[in-house]
Design an enzyme around this catalytic site. Structure first.
Site, mmCIF file in Angstrom:
data_model
loop_
_atom_site.group_PDB
_atom_site.id
_atom_site.type_symbol
_atom_site.label_atom_id
_atom_site.label_comp_id
_atom_site.label_asym_id
_atom_site.label_seq_id
_atom_site.Cartn_x
_atom_site.Cartn_y
_atom_site.Cartn_z
ATOM 1 N N ASP A 17 -14.437 -26.329 34.031
ATOM 2 C CA ASP A 17 -13.802 -27.611 33.719
ATOM 3 C C ASP A 17 -14.894 -28.656 33.495
ATOM 4 O O ASP A 17 -15.110 -29.544 34.318
ATOM 5 C CB ASP A 17 -12.877 -28.020 34.868
ATOM 6 C CG ASP A 17 -11.935 -29.149 34.482
ATOM 7 O OD1 ASP A 17 -11.822 -29.447 33.276
ATOM 8 O OD2 ASP A 17 -11.303 -29.723 35.380
ATOM 9 N N GLU A 93 -8.801 -31.381 23.550
ATOM 10 C CA GLU A 93 -7.620 -32.237 23.760
ATOM 11 C C GLU A 93 -7.309 -33.092 22.540
ATOM 12 O O GLU A 93 -8.201 -33.680 21.922
ATOM 13 C CB GLU A 93 -7.853 -33.143 24.973
ATOM 14 C CG GLU A 93 -6.611 -33.882 25.413
ATOM 15 C CD GLU A 93 -6.350 -33.726 26.907
ATOM 16 O OE1 GLU A 93 -5.307 -34.209 27.352
ATOM 17 O OE2 GLU A 93 -7.164 -33.117 27.609
ATOM 18 N N LYS A 129 -5.217 -28.859 23.693
ATOM 19 C CA LYS A 129 -4.656 -29.431 24.923
ATOM 20 C C LYS A 129 -3.726 -30.591 24.578
ATOM 21 O O LYS A 129 -4.099 -31.510 23.846
ATOM 22 C CB LYS A 129 -5.774 -29.922 25.845
ATOM 23 C CG LYS A 129 -6.561 -28.815 26.503
ATOM 24 C CD LYS A 129 -7.605 -29.365 27.464
ATOM 25 C CE LYS A 129 -6.985 -29.874 28.743
ATOM 26 N NZ LYS A 129 -8.026 -30.311 29.704
ATOM 27 N N THR A 153 -1.208 -29.570 29.309
ATOM 28 C CA THR A 153 -1.942 -30.141 30.433
ATOM 29 C C THR A 153 -1.158 -31.292 31.059
ATOM 30 O O THR A 153 -0.041 -31.599 30.654
ATOM 31 C CB THR A 153 -3.338 -30.597 29.952
ATOM 32 O OG1 THR A 153 -4.123 -30.991 31.073
ATOM 33 C CG2 THR A 153 -3.242 -31.746 28.970
ATOM 34 N N PHE A 175 -1.726 -29.311 37.666
ATOM 35 C CA PHE A 175 -2.787 -30.047 38.352
ATOM 36 C C PHE A 175 -2.557 -30.025 39.859
ATOM 37 O O PHE A 175 -1.599 -30.618 40.343
ATOM 38 C CB PHE A 175 -2.834 -31.486 37.848
ATOM 39 C CG PHE A 175 -3.571 -31.657 36.547
ATOM 40 C CD1 PHE A 175 -3.489 -30.709 35.540
ATOM 41 C CD2 PHE A 175 -4.340 -32.782 36.319
ATOM 42 C CE1 PHE A 175 -4.157 -30.863 34.345
ATOM 43 C CE2 PHE A 175 -5.019 -32.952 35.128
ATOM 44 C CZ PHE A 175 -4.927 -31.995 34.132
#
Length: 316
Positions: A17, A93, A129, A153, A175
């Protein structure tokens, strides 16, 4: 005994990440994920300055409204650097300001794919994403039909996960740490043991539901606050982990038992699928998921704006 990181890799696909190439090279994950916050950090690193300036130059050569194009150029440029190091995929993203516009998300996503293809990258090595709003999930559904795989996400609730799987999303990123943060700040315990952690329990529930329903959508736990959360989800399909926590796992050589297994999916989870109205109603009833999704989008947008400001100031 092997490190906990090496043990984890035998049961879970480990994803970095970060946009930091040096960290990715050190820990050798299969994949890597990026987001606007990570791109902002990466753009400040000296090693990326040539990429930043090249992205600005390419975007400005195409016209006066160059900034959005430059953002995508930079995201792809850093993605290409990552793909030189990892054997698998990179998650890139889409602008979080498009989180409530399905058509614009699809259009921007296809533009990112075209940039990767122009650089010789097979779309099979890319995940787009997208925030797990209703509109984001619908955009992912459309992109998947076009052969472009997606990573949904900012996922905090079971309803988001169920809708994402029904839409055929390739992967979701629930998350963990941010769920824990919310509970600590809203009347929960000051501290939780890993097996009691609300974020861990959320991912376990989603993982079990997917296995019970034979969904192909991959569960990739994200946003960890400590290695205890990671260990409590060992065996999950994938886990995306920061360099700091990767280092802690690498330094620990104690035993790491498996916590999740696809053949051990627990008691049957009864969930009634619904339409858009049902999704929005259930999300509204889930204060944690609603608040953390909105906060996550705002924070990504804020870092996107900061990065745009940096690029504007650097532009000749």
């Amino acid at each position: 005994m092997p490190s906990k990181l090496d043990q984890l890799k035998t049961m879970t696909v480990v994803v970095a990440d970060t946009g930091d190439i040096d960290a990715i090279r050190q820990f050798q994950p299969l994949d890597a994920t990026t987001n606007p916050s990570l791109l902002l950090k990466a753009a400040a690193l000296p090693r990326y300055q040539p990429l930043v300036m090249e992205s600005i130059a390419r975007a400005k050569s195409r016209g006066s409204n160059w900034l959005p194009d430059c953002m995508d150029e930079l995201a792809v440029s850093i993605g290409l650097e990552i793909l030189d190091v990892v054997p698998g995929r990179v998650s890139t993203e889409i602008d979080a300001r498009l989180s409530f516009d399905s058509a614009a998300t699809v259009h921007r996503g296809m533009g990112l794919v075209e940039k990767y293809q122009a650089a010789g990258i097979d779309p099979a090595r890319i995940l787009l994403k997208i925030a797990s709003t209703w509109e984001g999930i619908r955009a992912a559904e459309e992109l998947e039909k076009k052969g472009v795989q997606c990573n949904l996400t900012l996922l905090f609730g079971f309803d988001q996960a169920a809708a994402a799987a029904d839409a055929g999303a390739f992967l979701i990123s629930p998350f963990v740490g941010r769920i824990l943060d919310w509970h600590k700040n809203n009347g929960g315990q000051a501290e939780y043991l890993p097996h009691e952690d609300p974020g861990v329990l959320s991912v376990r529930s989603i993982y079990h539901y997917y296995k019970q329903c034979d969904y192909n959508t991959i569960v990739m736990g994200a946003s960890f606050r400590n290695t205890g959360e990671i260990e409590a989800l060992s065996g999950c399909d994938r886990l995306t982990i920061s360099p700091q926590l990767l280092a802690e796992l690498h330094a620990d050589h104690s035993d790491l038992p498996r916590s999740l297994h696809p053949q051990h999916s627990g008691d049957a989870i009864d969930y009634e699928r619904g339409d858009e109205a049902a999704f929005r109603y259930r999300m509204n009833a889930n204060a944690m998921a609603t608040e953390k999704l909105a906060e996550g989008i705002r924070n990504f947008v804020a870092d996107q704006v900061k990065l745009e400001k940096l690029l504007w100031e650097l532009a000749p």
